[in-house]
Design a protein around this motif. Structure first.
Motif, PDB file in Angstrom:
ATOM      1  N   GLY A   8     -16.971  35.400  17.660  1.00 14.40           N
ATOM      2  CA  GLY A   8     -18.432  34.810  16.325  1.00 14.40           C
ATOM      3  C   GLY A   8     -18.559  33.496  16.154  1.00 14.40           C
ATOM      4  N   GLY A   9     -17.797  32.804  16.867  1.00 13.20           N
ATOM      5  CA  GLY A   9     -18.262  31.457  16.423  1.00 13.20           C
ATOM      6  C   GLY A   9     -20.150  31.333  17.284  1.00 13.20           C
ATOM      7  N   GLY A  10     -20.482  30.291  16.985  1.00 15.65           N
ATOM      8  CA  GLY A  10     -21.748  29.721  16.854  1.00 15.65           C
ATOM      9  C   GLY A  10     -22.852  28.792  16.626  1.00 15.65           C
ATOM     10  N   LEU A  11     -23.726  28.621  16.511  1.00 13.64           N
ATOM     11  CA  LEU A  11     -25.056  27.124  15.857  1.00 13.64           C
ATOM     12  C   LEU A  11     -25.484  28.082  14.761  1.00 13.64           C
ATOM     13  N   VAL A  12     -25.068  27.854  13.236  1.00  9.99           N
ATOM     14  CA  VAL A  12     -25.702  27.879  12.107  1.00  9.99           C
ATOM     15  C   VAL A  12     -26.049  26.779  11.260  1.00  9.99           C
ATOM     16  N   GLN A  13     -27.210  26.805  10.021  1.00  9.38           N
ATOM     17  CA  GLN A  13     -27.478  25.746   9.440  1.00  9.38           C
ATOM     18  C   GLN A  13     -26.482  25.351   8.315  1.00  9.38           C
ATOM     19  N   ALA A  14     -26.943  24.246   7.822  1.00 10.20           N
ATOM     20  CA  ALA A  14     -26.116  24.136   7.044  1.00 10.20           C
ATOM     21  C   ALA A  14     -26.269  25.341   5.866  1.00 10.20           C
ATOM     22  N   GLY A  15     -24.687  25.994   5.394  1.00  3.23           N
ATOM     23  CA  GLY A  15     -25.223  27.077   4.375  1.00  3.23           C
ATOM     24  C   GLY A  15     -25.498  28.143   4.761  1.00  3.23           C
ATOM     25  N   GLY A  16     -25.246  28.696   6.274  1.00  3.64           N
ATOM     26  CA  GLY A  16     -25.264  29.512   6.435  1.00  3.64           C
ATOM     27  C   GLY A  16     -24.012  30.091   6.568  1.00  3.64           C
ATOM     28  N   SER A  17     -23.640  30.943   7.778  1.00  5.21           N
ATOM     29  CA  SER A  17     -22.573  32.240   7.547  1.00  5.21           C
ATOM     30  C   SER A  17     -22.016  32.433   8.684  1.00  5.21           C
ATOM     31  N   LEU A  18     -21.294  33.054   8.739  1.00  9.84           N
ATOM     32  CA  LEU A  18     -20.330  33.332  10.246  1.00  9.84           C
ATOM     33  C   LEU A  18     -19.357  34.021   9.669  1.00  9.84           C
ATOM     34  N   ARG A  19     -18.953  35.089  11.025  1.00 10.04           N
ATOM     35  CA  ARG A  19     -17.209  35.367  10.888  1.00 10.04           C
ATOM     36  C   ARG A  19     -16.434  35.479  11.688  1.00 10.04           C
ATOM     37  N   LEU A  20     -16.072  35.088  12.429  1.00 12.04           N
ATOM     38  CA  LEU A  20     -14.760  35.114  13.296  1.00 12.04           C
ATOM     39  C   LEU A  20     -14.136  36.366  13.302  1.00 12.04           C
ATOM     40  N   SER A  21     -13.738  36.842  14.917  1.00 12.09           N
ATOM     41  CA  SER A  21     -12.617  37.647  15.040  1.00 12.09           C
ATOM     42  C   SER A  21     -11.962  37.213  15.449  1.00 12.09           C
ATOM     43  N   CYS A  22     -10.198  37.908  15.606  1.00  5.81           N
ATOM     44  CA  CYS A  22      -9.346  37.697  16.856  1.00  5.81           C
ATOM     45  C   CYS A  22      -8.743  38.844  16.698  1.00  5.81           C
ATOM     46  N   ALA A  23      -8.897  38.825  18.168  1.00  5.83           N
ATOM     47  CA  ALA A  23      -8.230  41.095  19.203  1.00  5.83           C
ATOM     48  C   ALA A  23      -7.413  39.935  19.723  1.00  5.83           C
ATOM     49  N   ALA A  24      -5.856  41.306  19.479  1.00 10.54           N
ATOM     50  CA  ALA A  24      -4.914  40.222  20.022  1.00 10.54           C
ATOM     51  C   ALA A  24      -5.012  41.569  21.415  1.00 10.54           C
ATOM     52  N   SER A  25      -4.212  41.430  22.770  1.00  8.34           N
ATOM     53  CA  SER A  25      -4.282  42.143  23.587  1.00  8.34           C
ATOM     54  C   SER A  25      -3.372  43.399  22.900  1.00  8.34           C
ATOM     55  N   ARG A  26      -2.293  43.617  22.310  1.00  5.60           N
ATOM     56  CA  ARG A  26      -1.109  44.427  22.485  1.00  5.60           C
ATOM     57  C   ARG A  26      -1.445  44.370  20.818  1.00  5.60           C
ATOM     58  N   SER A  27      -0.435  44.996  20.170  1.00 11.00           N
ATOM     59  CA  SER A  27      -0.132  44.942  18.883  1.00 11.00           C
ATOM     60  C   SER A  27       0.892  43.779  18.313  1.00 11.00           C
ATOM     61  N   ILE A  28       0.432  43.700  17.907  1.00  5.58           N
ATOM     62  CA  ILE A  28       1.999  42.194  17.429  1.00  5.58           C
ATOM     63  C   ILE A  28       2.002  41.967  15.877  1.00  5.58           C
ATOM     64  N   PHE A  29       0.335  42.587  15.398  1.00  6.87           N
ATOM     65  CA  PHE A  29      -0.340  42.330  13.979  1.00  6.87           C
ATOM     66  C   PHE A  29       0.490  42.336  13.173  1.00  6.87           C
ATOM     67  N   SER A  30       1.338  43.372  13.278  1.00  7.42           N
ATOM     68  CA  SER A  30       2.051  44.829  11.943  1.00  7.42           C
ATOM     69  C   SER A  30       3.252  43.401  11.138  1.00  7.42           C
ATOM     70  N   ASP A  31       3.748  43.064  12.169  1.00  6.34           N
ATOM     71  CA  ASP A  31       4.870  41.817  11.142  1.00  6.34           C
ATOM     72  C   ASP A  31       4.414  40.516  11.417  1.00  6.34           C
ATOM     73  N   SER A  32       3.238  40.181  12.158  1.00  5.55           N
ATOM     74  CA  SER A  32       3.253  38.670  12.014  1.00  5.55           C
ATOM     75  C   SER A  32       2.297  38.431  10.851  1.00  5.55           C
ATOM     76  N   VAL A  33       2.299  37.074  10.963  1.00  6.53           N
ATOM     77  CA  VAL A  33       1.176  35.909  10.155  1.00  6.53           C
ATOM     78  C   VAL A  33       0.482  35.316  10.646  1.00  6.53           C
ATOM     79  N   MET A  34      -0.991  35.913  10.461  1.00 10.31           N
ATOM     80  CA  MET A  34      -1.821  35.205  11.375  1.00 10.31           C
ATOM     81  C   MET A  34      -2.831  33.972  10.773  1.00 10.31           C
ATOM     82  N   SER A  35      -3.246  33.310  11.690  1.00  5.66           N
ATOM     83  CA  SER A  35      -3.865  31.895  10.445  1.00  5.66           C
ATOM     84  C   SER A  35      -4.983  31.727  11.679  1.00  5.66           C
ATOM     85  N   TRP A  36      -6.032  30.893  11.152  1.00  6.92           N
ATOM     86  CA  TRP A  36      -7.118  30.666  11.319  1.00  6.92           C
ATOM     87  C   TRP A  36      -6.925  28.687  11.171  1.00  6.92           C
TER      88      TRP A  36
END
Length: 117
Positions: A8-36
């Motif tokens: 989801g990264g890329g080049l954007v002008q100031a004031g613009g928007s982007l949406r980043l995604s992070c996918a895990a290869s297997r399920s660790i999410f249910s109990d994990s703290v996730m951060s950017w």
């Protein structure tokens, strides 16, 4: 082996928007703290936003009101919606997972965000 893959990264002008995604290869999410995190050129990596397993969120002051972190445990994915981006927010954005049992930390490879003025 757990892998985190950002997109989801890329080049954007100031004031613009982007949406980043992070996918895990297997399920660790249910109990994990996730951060950017982000790392600007020549600077240390800094924490941007965090979401707990209970969906409690926290943000660095500079992005409050503009960025939103969310998670979809069914898809093993965490998101970062970034609005009103600023040039000094240019950098590599990294996904991080902290799994509590056993206690382990995982990092993605990063995705480049460039905000032009």
């Amino acid at each position: 082996q757990v892998q985190l893959v950002e997109s989801g990264g890329g080049l954007v002008q100031a004031g613009g928007s982007l949406r980043l995604s992070c996918a895990a290869s297997r399920s660790i999410f249910s109990d994990s703290v996730m951060s950017w995190y982000r790392q600007a050129p020549g600077k240390q990596r800094e924490l941007v936003a965090t979401i707990t397993s209970g969906r409690t969120t926290s943000y660095v002051d500079s992005v409050k009101g503009r960025f939103t972190i969310s998670r979809n445990n069914a898809k093993n994915t965490v998101y970062l919606q970034m609005n009103s981006l600023k040039p000094d927010e240019t950098g590599v954005y990294y996904c991080n997972a902290v799994s509590p049992s056993p206690l382990r930390t995982y990092w993605g490879q990063g995705t480049q965000v460039t905000v032009s003025s």
